[in-house]
Design a protein around this motif. Structure first.
Motif, short mmCIF file in Angstrom:
data_model
loop_
_atom_site.label_atom_id
_atom_site.label_comp_id
_atom_site.label_asym_id
_atom_site.label_seq_id
_atom_site.Cartn_x
_atom_site.Cartn_y
_atom_site.Cartn_z
N VAL A 167 -3.31 0.44 -3.67
CA VAL A 167 -3.22 -0.87 -3.00
C VAL A 167 -3.06 -1.98 -4.02
O VAL A 167 -3.81 -2.04 -4.99
CB VAL A 167 -4.49 -1.13 -2.15
CG1 VAL A 167 -4.46 -2.53 -1.55
CG2 VAL A 167 -4.64 -0.08 -1.06
N GLU A 216 -15.38 -9.39 2.76
CA GLU A 216 -15.26 -7.98 3.18
C GLU A 216 -16.62 -7.37 3.46
O GLU A 216 -17.61 -7.71 2.81
CB GLU A 216 -14.61 -7.16 2.06
CG GLU A 216 -13.12 -7.32 2.00
CD GLU A 216 -12.52 -6.43 0.92
OE1 GLU A 216 -12.75 -5.21 0.94
OE2 GLU A 216 -11.82 -6.97 0.06
N LYS A 233 0.83 -1.21 0.00
CA LYS A 233 0.00 0.00 0.00
C LYS A 233 0.86 1.25 0.00
O LYS A 233 1.73 1.39 0.88
CB LYS A 233 -0.90 0.03 1.25
CG LYS A 233 -1.83 -1.17 1.35
CD LYS A 233 -2.76 -1.09 2.55
CE LYS A 233 -3.79 -2.21 2.48
NZ LYS A 233 -4.72 -2.23 3.62
N VAL A 244 -2.94 -6.16 -4.09
CA VAL A 244 -3.00 -7.46 -3.42
C VAL A 244 -2.25 -8.41 -4.34
O VAL A 244 -2.74 -8.76 -5.41
CB VAL A 244 -4.46 -7.91 -3.21
CG1 VAL A 244 -4.51 -9.28 -2.54
CG2 VAL A 244 -5.23 -6.88 -2.38
N MET A 267 -12.37 -7.08 7.22
CA MET A 267 -12.28 -8.44 6.70
C MET A 267 -12.84 -9.35 7.77
O MET A 267 -12.41 -9.29 8.94
CB MET A 267 -10.83 -8.80 6.39
CG MET A 267 -10.69 -10.07 5.60
SD MET A 267 -11.31 -9.89 3.91
CE MET A 267 -9.87 -9.29 3.06
P1 AMP Z 1 -8.22 -0.03 -0.14
O1 AMP Z 1 -7.88 0.77 -1.36
O2 AMP Z 1 -7.36 0.20 1.04
O3 AMP Z 1 -9.69 -0.04 0.10
O4 AMP Z 1 -7.91 -1.55 -0.51
C1 AMP Z 1 -8.45 -2.05 -1.69
C2 AMP Z 1 -8.79 -3.49 -1.49
O5 AMP Z 1 -7.62 -4.25 -1.28
C3 AMP Z 1 -9.64 -3.81 -0.25
O6 AMP Z 1 -10.98 -3.56 -0.45
C4 AMP Z 1 -9.35 -5.28 -0.10
O7 AMP Z 1 -10.10 -6.02 -1.05
C5 AMP Z 1 -7.91 -5.37 -0.49
N1 AMP Z 1 -7.05 -5.41 0.70
C6 AMP Z 1 -6.49 -4.36 1.35
N2 AMP Z 1 -5.77 -4.78 2.39
C7 AMP Z 1 -5.85 -6.13 2.42
C8 AMP Z 1 -5.30 -7.17 3.25
N3 AMP Z 1 -4.50 -6.90 4.26
N4 AMP Z 1 -5.61 -8.45 2.94
C9 AMP Z 1 -6.40 -8.75 1.88
N5 AMP Z 1 -6.94 -7.83 1.08
C10 AMP Z 1 -6.67 -6.54 1.33
#
Ligand code: AMP
Ligand code: GLY
Length: 425
Positions: free
Chosen positions: A153, A191, A143, A155, A272
């Motif tokens: 982000v 989620e 991230k 994954v 999560m």
């Molecule tokens: P965000 O932009 O921070 O909302 O992250 C985008 C997406 O990445 C999230 O909605 C999750 O699907 C995935 N994500 C973020 N952090 C994690 C994590 N530690 N483990 C698994 N999936 C994650």
């Protein structure tokens, strides 16, 4: 009371629609707004990055409450500038908005307060990041630390993919937002999103929702800002909601207050649901878009009263938010090309027909060209409907979508699929 709403997306149209229904609302102003918001508010030509201009507007128009929709002005400290002059503002301070503005800040706070979230390491160089990847192994999450318009982000299912993401960040893809990064443990589960209102001392649950971030049916393709959502998310049972409140949200609000950065506004928790219970994925310091559209369709309380009480630190003195038992579901219609470069200028018609079918069509990225409504952004409309179940709300929402003529746009056809499958099981 005169109210100023800042922002221009589907979230802000939903906020404007609900604020305007309140008997407490005299003149509702919106800046910059959009053609949908203009149906219920007076648009002001105001540059919201210019704090002095916003202040002067609030003074000249006797604004009693300022509602800040998006994260950028919050992370930029607009609420501090306005509060400093005595205005009531719904939205956190610059210091408190770090919960969204810095992933590393939030992870450190969770570590200090014992809040359940994935293991992590903060890194400030490519070399340190690559070394951290070796420790975590794949799958792993990378991230960019700062605001990256939802694109920061990755994954990564393989180490090679993770290394590419790290190189991208430190090559400057996200500018200053990527001067630092967080390498994070991959969490497994379903989620869900949960929203709470707080004034820094009182915390009240608002509502739950489930978003659909990928652009394609079956959750495939690149991430977007959100292609649809529904509320409530039944997967977040009352017991899991209580855990999210007591283990995550309340300790966060307490820690922020104890550390001299009281959080005021809506706290948006991305969760999560792991085998060990709910864990924090991320915080946002604003309502979700399009989660907000679905949640506000169900809200029975006076939104002005709720947001004003947050802004004036008297949330304990009012009734908590009340929601209909109905489900609300919102389908985003986006312009072809989104989440890459969207095709703008395409004509849109049939919104009246869609609304006659029982849906509410919120404008997200629209503009007027003469008498024609056209697409002007990536996400263009948020077609929202209520029903006794997700299946029912989904059927009404898609009937409305099908009544809209928007040849240069597209939408997902499966919003709500997880819950629809459970309803049919
Ligand atoms: P965000 O932009 O921070 O909302 O992250 C985008 C997406 O990445 C999230 O909605 C999750 O699907 C995935 N994500 C973020 N952090 C994690 C994590 N530690 N483990 C698994 N999936 C994650
Ligand atoms: N729909 C996700 C967000 O607003 O960040």
């Amino acid at each position: 009371m005169n109210i100023l709403l800042l922002g221009s997306g589907g979230r802000e149209h939903a906020l404007a629609w609900k604020l305007a229904q309140s008997p407490r609302c005299d003149t509702l102003w919106a800046a910059p707004g959009n053609p949908g918001i203009a149906q219920v508010a007076t648009l002001a030509a105001l540059d919201i990055t210019d704090h002095a201009a916003v202040l002067a507007f609030c003074e000249a128009n006797v604004i009693g409450l300022i509602v800040i929709g998006p994260e950028a002005p919050l992370v930029d400290g607009l609420s501090d500038s306005l509060r400093g002059q005595g205005f009531a503002v719904f939205g956190p301070s610059k210091a408190a908005a770090q919960l969204e503005g810095s992933k590393g800040f939030t992870k450190d706070l969770c570590a200090r307060a014992g809040i359940p979230t994935g293991g992590y390491e903060r890194v400030t160089s490519e070399a340190a990041a690559l070394a951290a990847l070796e420790k975590f192994g794949a799958p792993v999450v990378i991230k960019a630390d700062g605001l990256a318009a939802g694109k920061g982000v990755t994954v990564a299912m393989t180490i090679a993919e993770a290394q590419d993401a790290v190189r991208d960040i430190f090559a400057g893809r996200f500018g200053q937002a990527g001067a630092e990064a967080v390498i994070e443990e991959f969490l497994e589960g379903e989620e869900a999103s949960f929203f709470a209102l707080t004034d820094g001392s009182t915390v009240v649950p608002f509502a739950s929702a489930q978003d659909h971030k990928r652009v394609g049916d079956g959750d495939t393709g690149p991430n977007t800002g959100g292609m649809g959502a529904y509320s409530p998310a039944k997967v977040l049972t009352p017991a899991l909601q209580a855990q999210a409140m007591t283990r995550i949200i309340v300790p966060t609000v307490r820690a922020m207050t104890n550390e001299g950065m009281p959080y005021s506004g809506v706290l948006f928790l991305g969760l999560m649901l792991t085998a060990k219970g709910p864990e924090l994925i991320e915080y946002n310091c604003r309502f979700g878009d399009p989660e907000c559209q679905a949640m506000l369709m169900r809200l029975e309380s006076d939104l002005v009263e709720l947001l004003h009480a947050c802004a004036e630190n008297r949330l304990a003195a009012i009734d908590p938010p009340r929601f209909s038992d109905d489900v609300a579901l919102t389908v985003v219609m986006a312009a072809n090309g989104y989440p890459g470069t969207p095709e703008t200028g395409g004509a849109i018609s049939g919104i009246d027909v869609a609304e006659a079918l029982g849906a509410k069509v919120f404008h997200a990225g629209t503009a007027r060209q003469g008498d024609t409504l056209v697409a002007s952004g990536g996400r263009v409309l948020a077609v929202t409907a209520r029903g006794a179940s997700v299946s029912e709300a989904q059927a009404t929402a898609y009937a409305a979508v099908d009544a809209i003529d928007f040849p240069t746009g597209f939408c997902r056809r499966d919003i709500g699929w997880r819950e629809v499958a459970r309803e049919h099981a």
